[in-house]
Structure formats: C-alpha cells, structure tokens
Design a protein around this motif. Structure first.
Motif, PDB file in Angstrom:
ATOM      1  N   GLU A 128     -17.807  50.440  53.752  1.00 16.79           N
ATOM      2  CA  GLU A 128     -17.551  49.663  52.536  1.00 16.79           C
ATOM      3  C   GLU A 128     -16.060  49.578  52.212  1.00 16.79           C
ATOM      4  OE1 GLU A 128     -19.765  51.751  49.601  1.00 16.79           O
ATOM      5  OE2 GLU A 128     -21.715  51.359  50.528  1.00 16.79           O
ATOM      6  N   LYS A 129     -15.201  50.022  53.146  1.00 16.53           N
ATOM      7  CA  LYS A 129     -13.738  50.000  53.005  1.00 16.53           C
ATOM      8  C   LYS A 129     -13.236  50.990  51.956  1.00 16.53           C
ATOM      9  CE  LYS A 129     -13.788  46.584  55.940  1.00 16.53           C
ATOM     10  NZ  LYS A 129     -13.448  46.815  57.368  1.00 16.53           N
ATOM     11  N   LYS A 130     -14.048  51.974  51.627  1.00 15.30           N
ATOM     12  CA  LYS A 130     -13.607  53.036  50.722  1.00 15.30           C
ATOM     13  C   LYS A 130     -13.016  54.148  51.591  1.00 15.30           C
ATOM     14  CE  LYS A 130     -17.232  51.944  47.339  1.00 15.30           C
ATOM     15  NZ  LYS A 130     -18.432  52.448  46.615  1.00 15.30           N
ATOM     16  N   LEU A 131     -11.781  53.948  52.001  1.00 13.90           N
ATOM     17  CA  LEU A 131     -11.190  54.765  53.052  1.00 13.90           C
ATOM     18  C   LEU A 131     -10.980  56.218  52.656  1.00 13.90           C
ATOM     19  CD1 LEU A 131      -8.567  52.292  54.577  1.00 13.90           C
ATOM     20  CD2 LEU A 131     -10.925  52.754  55.288  1.00 13.90           C
ATOM     21  N   PHE A 132     -10.411  56.482  51.479  1.00 18.34           N
ATOM     22  CA  PHE A 132     -10.099  57.870  51.125  1.00 18.34           C
ATOM     23  C   PHE A 132     -11.350  58.729  50.975  1.00 18.34           C
ATOM     24  CE2 PHE A 132      -9.214  61.259  48.033  1.00 18.34           C
ATOM     25  CZ  PHE A 132      -8.261  61.968  48.760  1.00 18.34           C
ATOM     26  N   PRO A 133     -12.308  58.352  50.111  1.00 18.37           N
ATOM     27  CA  PRO A 133     -13.517  59.199  50.014  1.00 18.37           C
ATOM     28  C   PRO A 133     -14.290  59.248  51.327  1.00 18.37           C
ATOM     29  CG  PRO A 133     -13.842  57.133  48.849  1.00 18.37           C
ATOM     30  CD  PRO A 133     -12.389  57.194  49.212  1.00 18.37           C
ATOM     31  N   GLY A 134     -14.256  58.152  52.074  1.00 14.84           N
ATOM     32  CA  GLY A 134     -14.954  58.131  53.349  1.00 14.84           C
ATOM     33  C   GLY A 134     -14.371  59.117  54.342  1.00 14.84           C
ATOM     34  N   LEU A 135     -13.044  59.109  54.470  1.00 15.31           N
ATOM     35  CA  LEU A 135     -12.390  60.025  55.405  1.00 15.31           C
ATOM     36  C   LEU A 135     -12.586  61.479  54.993  1.00 15.31           C
ATOM     37  CD1 LEU A 135      -9.041  58.126  56.114  1.00 15.31           C
ATOM     38  CD2 LEU A 135     -10.920  58.536  57.728  1.00 15.31           C
ATOM     39  N   VAL A 136     -12.501  61.744  53.695  1.00 12.56           N
ATOM     40  CA  VAL A 136     -12.710  63.120  53.202  1.00 12.56           C
ATOM     41  C   VAL A 136     -14.127  63.586  53.503  1.00 12.56           C
ATOM     42  CG1 VAL A 136     -12.852  64.581  51.154  1.00 12.56           C
ATOM     43  CG2 VAL A 136     -10.953  62.972  51.402  1.00 12.56           C
ATOM     44  N   ALA A 137     -15.105  62.730  53.219  1.00 12.96           N
ATOM     45  CA  ALA A 137     -16.513  63.104  53.423  1.00 12.96           C
ATOM     46  C   ALA A 137     -16.847  63.306  54.897  1.00 12.96           C
ATOM     47  CB  ALA A 137     -17.428  62.042  52.823  1.00 12.96           C
ATOM     48  N   VAL A 138     -16.181  62.579  55.778  1.00 14.56           N
ATOM     49  CA  VAL A 138     -16.455  62.714  57.209  1.00 14.56           C
ATOM     50  C   VAL A 138     -15.673  63.880  57.813  1.00 14.56           C
ATOM     51  CG1 VAL A 138     -16.171  61.633  59.472  1.00 14.56           C
ATOM     52  CG2 VAL A 138     -17.064  60.300  57.559  1.00 14.56           C
ATOM     53  N   LEU A 139     -14.382  63.962  57.496  1.00 14.19           N
ATOM     54  CA  LEU A 139     -13.514  64.915  58.178  1.00 14.19           C
ATOM     55  C   LEU A 139     -13.587  66.330  57.617  1.00 14.19           C
ATOM     56  CD1 LEU A 139     -10.320  62.714  58.723  1.00 14.19           C
ATOM     57  CD2 LEU A 139     -12.166  63.235  60.337  1.00 14.19           C
ATOM     58  N   PHE A 140     -13.742  66.463  56.289  1.00 14.96           N
ATOM     59  CA  PHE A 140     -13.725  67.814  55.717  1.00 14.96           C
ATOM     60  C   PHE A 140     -14.864  68.688  56.239  1.00 14.96           C
ATOM     61  CE2 PHE A 140     -14.989  70.965  52.529  1.00 14.96           C
ATOM     62  CZ  PHE A 140     -13.819  71.714  52.478  1.00 14.96           C
ATOM     63  N   PRO A 141     -16.132  68.225  56.249  1.00 19.59           N
ATOM     64  CA  PRO A 141     -17.200  69.086  56.792  1.00 19.59           C
ATOM     65  C   PRO A 141     -16.963  69.471  58.253  1.00 19.59           C
ATOM     66  CG  PRO A 141     -18.134  67.240  55.581  1.00 19.59           C
ATOM     67  CD  PRO A 141     -16.676  66.951  55.736  1.00 19.59           C
ATOM     68  N   LEU A 142     -16.382  68.558  59.033  1.00 20.69           N
ATOM     69  CA  LEU A 142     -16.124  68.854  60.436  1.00 20.69           C
ATOM     70  C   LEU A 142     -14.990  69.867  60.601  1.00 20.69           C
ATOM     71  CD1 LEU A 142     -16.400  65.251  61.953  1.00 20.69           C
ATOM     72  CD2 LEU A 142     -18.144  67.052  61.939  1.00 20.69           C
ATOM     73  N   ALA A 143     -13.981  69.771  59.733  1.00 16.39           N
ATOM     74  CA  ALA A 143     -12.812  70.647  59.848  1.00 16.39           C
ATOM     75  C   ALA A 143     -12.972  71.963  59.093  1.00 16.39           C
ATOM     76  CB  ALA A 143     -11.570  69.917  59.317  1.00 16.39           C
ATOM     77  N   TRP A 144     -13.941  72.049  58.189  1.00 18.20           N
ATOM     78  CA  TRP A 144     -14.072  73.194  57.298  1.00 18.20           C
ATOM     79  C   TRP A 144     -14.188  74.537  58.028  1.00 18.20           C
ATOM     80  CZ3 TRP A 144     -12.692  75.691  53.458  1.00 18.20           C
ATOM     81  CH2 TRP A 144     -13.474  76.622  52.777  1.00 18.20           C
ATOM     82  N   PRO A 145     -14.959  74.677  59.103  1.00 24.71           N
ATOM     83  CA  PRO A 145     -15.004  75.985  59.792  1.00 24.71           C
ATOM     84  C   PRO A 145     -13.634  76.456  60.281  1.00 24.71           C
ATOM     85  CG  PRO A 145     -16.786  74.577  60.551  1.00 24.71           C
ATOM     86  CD  PRO A 145     -15.884  73.713  59.728  1.00 24.71           C
ATOM     87  N   PHE A 146     -12.819  75.521  60.753  1.00 29.31           N
ATOM     88  CA  PHE A 146     -11.490  75.875  61.245  1.00 29.31           C
ATOM     89  C   PHE A 146     -10.549  76.224  60.084  1.00 29.31           C
ATOM     90  CE2 PHE A 146     -13.440  72.694  64.051  1.00 29.31           C
ATOM     91  CZ  PHE A 146     -13.560  73.455  65.208  1.00 29.31           C
ATOM     92  N   LEU A 147     -10.658  75.465  58.999  1.00 29.24           N
ATOM     93  CA  LEU A 147      -9.837  75.759  57.821  1.00 29.24           C
ATOM     94  C   LEU A 147     -10.208  77.109  57.221  1.00 29.24           C
ATOM     95  CD1 LEU A 147      -9.910  72.254  56.052  1.00 29.24           C
ATOM     96  CD2 LEU A 147      -8.015  73.276  57.331  1.00 29.24           C
ATOM     97  N   ALA A 148     -11.506  77.393  57.159  1.00 27.71           N
ATOM     98  CA  ALA A 148     -11.957  78.673  56.609  1.00 27.71           C
ATOM     99  C   ALA A 148     -11.456  79.831  57.456  1.00 27.71           C
ATOM    100  CB  ALA A 148     -13.478  78.689  56.520  1.00 27.71           C
TER     101      ALA A 148
END
Length: 285
Positions: A128-148
């Motif tokens: 839907e071209k909502k880039l910021f919330p979209g990128l956060v919702a996709v990338l944060f769960p994937l990156a969270w184990p490494f960040l933690a």
C-alpha cells in the motif's frame, strides 16, 4: 443451475475441516513428544503429526487474509503466545513445573503465528506504499534475535529481563522448534502466494523439498551413521508435504463454528498431556 452451484460449493473441505485434521495430527505428534520416554508410542505418530503445522499455517493465512478485524484476530493469538512463552521461560530458566527427568514442553507455534502476522501486515503495508511502518513490521521481527543478543552482550545486567521479554511480549524466532526459521519461511511462502491456490501449493511443495530433503539431508549428512533413507525414518520433516493435497481440496469456505475451541485447545491439550505424562513418569518410577 442453482442446484448445480450448491453441489459445486459443497465439494471439498472447509477451513474448519482442515483445522480438525490439523488438530488431530498435532495431538498425535504431541503424544509421541510428551510420552516418548515410555518407549510405547510409535514413531509414526510424529510422522503423521508433521501435517499439523502446515495446515494450521495455511488456515492462519486464510483467517488473517479474510478476517474483518485483524487487530482482534492478532490479539487472541498474542495473548495465548505471551502466557505460554512466559511459562516456558520460567520452566527453562527457573526450573518451575519441570518434570523430574528434566523434561518440559517447548511447544510454541503461537509465537511463530504472532511473528508471522506482524510480518504479513508489514508486507501488506509495503504493497500500500506505507514504507516506514511496512519496513519496521517486516524487518524488526527478523532482526530482533540478533539485536537482543547484541544488547545482552553489551549490557549483561539486562540478560534476565531481556530474556523474559524475548520469551513473552516481544517474541523471537530461533533455529529449531515451533518458532524456528523453517516455520517462518513456510508461513511467508504460503502468504506471498495466497492469491493463486495452485501456485501457492506448488511453492509450498518446492519449499518442503528444499527444507525436508536438501536442508535436512545436508545437516544430517554430517552424522556418522547417516543414510538418505533416514529422511523418511528419523529426520522426517518431509512428511509435511502431504498437507499439499488437503490445501488443494480446500473449498474456500470457513465452515461451522468451533472458533473458541481452536484457541483454547492448543494450550489446554499441551498442559493436560504434560501433567498426565508427569503422573505416568512418577508411576513408572
């Protein structure tokens, strides 16, 4: 014409029917998992049980796609995930409610569902071209184990509270188990190709060949006694591919009720079976 249309609609299996099949096969798998110490539960219980996760994921995709209220749909799964994962944290790190032989159930498919629904929503926002919330919702769960992990290394004092957070309110995915990357990958495949059933099932089959044969074979090949036939006898993730015909058989109908049952049944059956296994363990000893 009306009669013919009704006959066509009556063919196939509903979402509720798929959930019942998934539920039964899941219970068989968990009986083998929780009572395996007896040596009396046949291995094929878990082989049949490999149908459970793919079918539940398929139904989750359908439910998430067609629900009228995604927030409420998500909240139901999230609450169950938080409660079960928090209890798992205290079992794993506090020794609470651990069976005398050191065993405790690590079932956590709800955690995978939570992570996937966040990513799926992000995918839709990106579309839907909502880039910021979209990128956060996709990338944060994937990156969270490494960040933690980085936070734990940098701030050791946070290891316990951060660990609890990762087991409960902000769940992480892992390498093995119900909330591992193979489950997430399967969920992504099913969601990305959801608009064309034949393509979706073909992609699902391709995923299972890559995971159940190529990946499992390569991982197990390092073991000294490995033979490729063991992919059907010991490392039998490939049996999940047998969910494909049932997905094709799905007629697109929700089916009758039982919504509350499916939400309640998962945690209830895990802990009831666990309690029974505990009692049987003590009785046998």
């Amino acid at each position: 014409m009306e009669t013919t249309l009704k006959q066509i609609q009556a063919k196939g299996i509903t979402e509720t029917g798929l959930k019942w099949i998934a539920l039964v096969t899941m219970v068989m798998d968990h009986i083998h998992y929780l009572f395996g110490f007896t040596g009396q539960i046949p291995e094929w219980f878990s082989m049949v049980g490999r149908l459970g996760a793919p079918l539940f994921l398929f139904c989750l995709v359908e439910g998430f796609t067609h629900t009228h209220n995604r927030k409420r749909y998500f909240a139901k799964v999230y609450i169950i995930s938080v409660i079960m994962s928090a209890l798992l944290f205290f079992m794993a790190y506090g020794g609470v409610f651990v069976r005398p032989d050191g065993f405790y159930p690590t079932n956590g498919i709800m955690t995978a569902f939570v992570i996937l629904m966040v990513i799926w929503q992000g995918i839709d926002w990106l579309a839907e071209k909502k880039l910021f919330p979209g990128l956060v919702a996709v990338l944060f769960p994937l990156a969270w184990p490494f960040l933690a992990s980085l936070l734990t290394i940098q701030f050791p004092a946070l290891s316990s509270p951060l660990g609890f957070l990762c087991y409960s309110f902000v769940p992480i995915w892992g390498v093995t188990g119900d909330s591992s990357w193979p489950v997430l990958a399967m969920g992504l495949v099913l969601y990305l190709f959801r608009k064309n059933r034949k393509v979706q099932v073909a992609a699902f089959c391709a995923y299972y060949i890559l995971y159940g044969v190529v990946y499992m074979g390569l991982m197990a090949s390092y073991l000294p006694d490995f033979t490729w036939t063991q992919l059907f006898t010991r490392y039998y993730e490939i049996y999940g591919i047998l969910a494909a015909p049932l997905m094709l058989w799905y007629n697109g109908e929700r089916g009758g009720g039982h919504k509350a049952l499916f939400y309640v049944f998962y945690p209830a059956h895990v802990y009831i079976l666990y309690a029974l296994s505990w009692g049987l363990y003590l009785w046998l000893k």
